[in-house]
Design a protein around this motif. Structure first.
Motif, PDB file in Angstrom:
ATOM      1  N   VAL A 160      45.638 -13.205 -22.642  1.00  0.00           N
ATOM      2  CA  VAL A 160      44.339 -12.815 -22.087  1.00  0.00           C
ATOM      3  C   VAL A 160      43.263 -13.793 -22.544  1.00  0.00           C
ATOM      4  CG1 VAL A 160      42.578 -11.009 -22.025  1.00  0.00           C
ATOM      5  CG2 VAL A 160      44.998 -10.377 -21.919  1.00  0.00           C
ATOM      6  N   LEU A 161      43.305 -14.184 -23.810  1.00  0.00           N
ATOM      7  CA  LEU A 161      42.341 -15.171 -24.317  1.00  0.00           C
ATOM      8  C   LEU A 161      42.375 -16.447 -23.482  1.00  0.00           C
ATOM      9  CD1 LEU A 161      42.606 -15.152 -28.231  1.00  0.00           C
ATOM     10  CD2 LEU A 161      40.703 -14.323 -26.838  1.00  0.00           C
ATOM     11  N   ASP A 162      43.573 -16.867 -23.095  1.00  0.00           N
ATOM     12  CA  ASP A 162      43.735 -18.118 -22.365  1.00  0.00           C
ATOM     13  C   ASP A 162      43.387 -17.994 -20.883  1.00  0.00           C
ATOM     14  OD1 ASP A 162      44.607 -19.410 -24.652  1.00  0.00           O
ATOM     15  OD2 ASP A 162      46.731 -19.048 -24.246  1.00  0.00           O
ATOM     16  N   ALA A 163      43.220 -16.765 -20.393  1.00  0.00           N
ATOM     17  CA  ALA A 163      43.076 -16.548 -18.952  1.00  0.00           C
ATOM     18  C   ALA A 163      41.671 -16.829 -18.432  1.00  0.00           C
ATOM     19  CB  ALA A 163      43.476 -15.112 -18.599  1.00  0.00           C
ATOM     20  N   TYR A 164      40.680 -16.915 -19.351  1.00  0.00           N
ATOM     21  CA  TYR A 164      39.295 -17.095 -18.910  1.00  0.00           C
ATOM     22  C   TYR A 164      38.471 -17.635 -20.076  1.00  0.00           C
ATOM     23  CZ  TYR A 164      34.844 -16.037 -16.601  1.00  0.00           C
ATOM     24  OH  TYR A 164      33.607 -16.138 -16.015  1.00  0.00           O
ATOM     25  N   ASP A 165      37.322 -18.199 -19.773  1.00  0.00           N
ATOM     26  CA  ASP A 165      36.439 -18.723 -20.809  1.00  0.00           C
ATOM     27  C   ASP A 165      35.532 -17.595 -21.308  1.00  0.00           C
ATOM     28  OD1 ASP A 165      35.034 -20.340 -22.524  1.00  0.00           O
ATOM     29  OD2 ASP A 165      33.737 -21.179 -20.957  1.00  0.00           O
ATOM     30  N   TRP A 166      36.075 -16.755 -22.188  1.00  0.00           N
ATOM     31  CA  TRP A 166      35.363 -15.575 -22.666  1.00  0.00           C
ATOM     32  C   TRP A 166      34.286 -15.939 -23.686  1.00  0.00           C
ATOM     33  CZ3 TRP A 166      36.764 -11.628 -19.758  1.00  0.00           C
ATOM     34  CH2 TRP A 166      38.073 -11.571 -19.235  1.00  0.00           C
ATOM     35  N   ASP A 167      33.218 -15.139 -23.692  1.00  0.00           N
ATOM     36  CA  ASP A 167      32.159 -15.302 -24.686  1.00  0.00           C
ATOM     37  C   ASP A 167      32.418 -14.489 -25.948  1.00  0.00           C
ATOM     38  OD1 ASP A 167      30.390 -17.012 -23.135  1.00  0.00           O
ATOM     39  OD2 ASP A 167      30.015 -15.245 -21.879  1.00  0.00           O
ATOM     40  N   PHE A 168      33.164 -13.409 -25.830  1.00  0.00           N
ATOM     41  CA  PHE A 168      33.462 -12.558 -26.980  1.00  0.00           C
ATOM     42  C   PHE A 168      34.577 -11.611 -26.584  1.00  0.00           C
ATOM     43  CE2 PHE A 168      30.793  -9.971 -24.383  1.00  0.00           C
ATOM     44  CZ  PHE A 168      31.020  -8.647 -24.712  1.00  0.00           C
TER      45      PHE A 168
END
Length: 400
Positions: A160-168
């Motif tokens: 999931v971390l790798d699936a999008y450029d998350w802010d938090f």
């Protein structure tokens, strides 16, 4: 109050106010008490307030209090998109608009995709065009930062971390869940990407306070510099530099003041080696006693057959941490004698609850064990007699 920076370099209070458990009068939120607690928290320096679309009355209560007291600009609101309720793209904007209206605001500071359990949940929303939608909301300023809350294992968390450029992101994490759920591995993976991590369930739904065996309570009481089980659990989290903010479902003024006092000293690495070792010993005692790792989050509810699953599992755990008779007494009072019974013998093994459980617990199997532990023959007989008497009294009262 101590602060740690988010991805934009803005300070976030290390203690966050979890708004799922506002104080209640009956089934309704006690607005006056909630207001006192929120104002106290803000005055003590808390600036992170976490709510969700599915927390009954929470968004509206928080929005009303912030607007009434003119303090919206002193806090950051974290709210959540219930992706599991969305079947078409247009629903995303409709739900978001409803949340803005409930919160009486024109923007949400930290917006989370709620309760991702695997990467496919995100991919479903991605295929509906949510990435373009997020980009548009960010450009308008209606969403300041985007993240997700997660229940699942550490391997899937990294996907999931790798699936999008998350802010938090937000994970369940505490000294009992150090190596379950996203765990320390997930925490460090997020931090390694520069993604701030907000912590939920620091006390496992109160279990690390209310269900501690006498042996663990004694160990904590005798430890120098440790005030309480709650302080030990919070300190274990704040001691870790990768933790940005720890949410607490505060529902009394005393709890707000106490937690804020602890948060004043919460800097990474401030625990002593003796206190860290104490945490490990308490964990070992707990692991030897607790029967089911239910946190009481209620994501498994409602049961299609009326079983109060969290309440039943709570009472089942009490059979191990307290006397079985006191566990059965609480079970009878809180579950078995309701006007609409919610006992585990109503379970038919449909497994609908297990599909929704963030902990992936074997709920059906646990309910059967709970039934045997909490409903021995003499208790079933006593329950039938008591329910018959209550039915008679209600019927008689209705005819008077």
């Amino acid at each position: 109050m101590q602060y740690r920076n988010d991805r934009r370099g803005e300070p976030v209070s290390v203690l966050g106010f979890g708004c799922m458990r506002f104080p209640r009068k009956g089934s309704a939120i006690d607005r006056e008490e909630a207001e006192r607690e929120i104002l106290e928290a803000v005055n003590q320096g808390v600036n992170y307030f976490d709510t969700a679309y599915i927390y009954p009355g929470s968004e509206a209560c928080l929005g009303e209090i912030l607007e009434k007291n003119g303090i919206r600009d002193r806090v950051r609101i974290a709210d959540k998109l219930p992706g599991y309720l969305i079947q078409r793209a247009g629903r995303i904007q409709a739900l978001f608009d409803e949340q803005l209206a409930r919160l009486r605001t024109d923007h949400i500071d930290y917006y989370l995709i709620h309760m991702l359990t695997d990467v496919s949940s995100w991919e479903k929303l991605r295929d509906m065009g949510i990435q373009d939608w997020i980009r548009e909301q960010k450009s308008r300023g209606t969403i300041r930062q985007i993240g997700f809350s997660y229940h699942g294992d550490s391997a899937m968390f990294r996907k999931v971390l790798d699936a999008y450029d998350w802010d938090f992101c937000q994970i369940q994490y505490n000294y009992m869940d150090e190596h379950t759920q996203a765990g320390r591995t997930g925490l460090q993976a997020a931090a390694g990407r520069g993604i701030p991590v907000m912590i939920m369930e620091p006390l496992r739904g109160g279990k690390l306070v209310n269900l501690l065996p006498d042996e663990a309570v004694r160990m904590i009481r005798e430890a120098p510099g440790v005030e309480s089980p709650a302080q030990l659990a919070f300190s274990w989290l704040w001691d870790q530099k990768e933790v940005t903010c720890v949410l607490s479902g505060m529902n009394s003024l005393d709890m707000v003041r106490e937690n804020c006092r602890w948060a004043d000293a919460a800097v990474p690495g401030y625990m002593t080696e003796e206190t860290r070792a104490l945490t490990g010993r308490v964990r070992d005692v707990l692991r030897s006693r607790i029967l089911v790792g239910c946190t009481g989050c209620r994501y498994c509810m409602p049961c299609p057959h009326g079983v109060d699953i969290p309440g039943t599992l709570h009472c089942y755990n009490l059979t191990a941490t307290e006397r079985p008779s006191s566990a059965r007494h609480e079970f009878m009072q809180t579950i078995a004698l309701r006007e609409q019974p919610a006992t585990p013998d109503q379970c038919i093994g449909c497994h609908a609850c297990e599909k929704k459980c963030p902990q992936h617990l074997p709920i059906v199997e646990s309910l059967e064990k709970a039934r045997r532990a909490l409903m021995p023959p003499h208790y079933r007989l006593a329950t039938r007699v008591a329910r018959g008497w209550l039915y008679y009294r209600r019927k008689r009262k209705a005819t008077v």
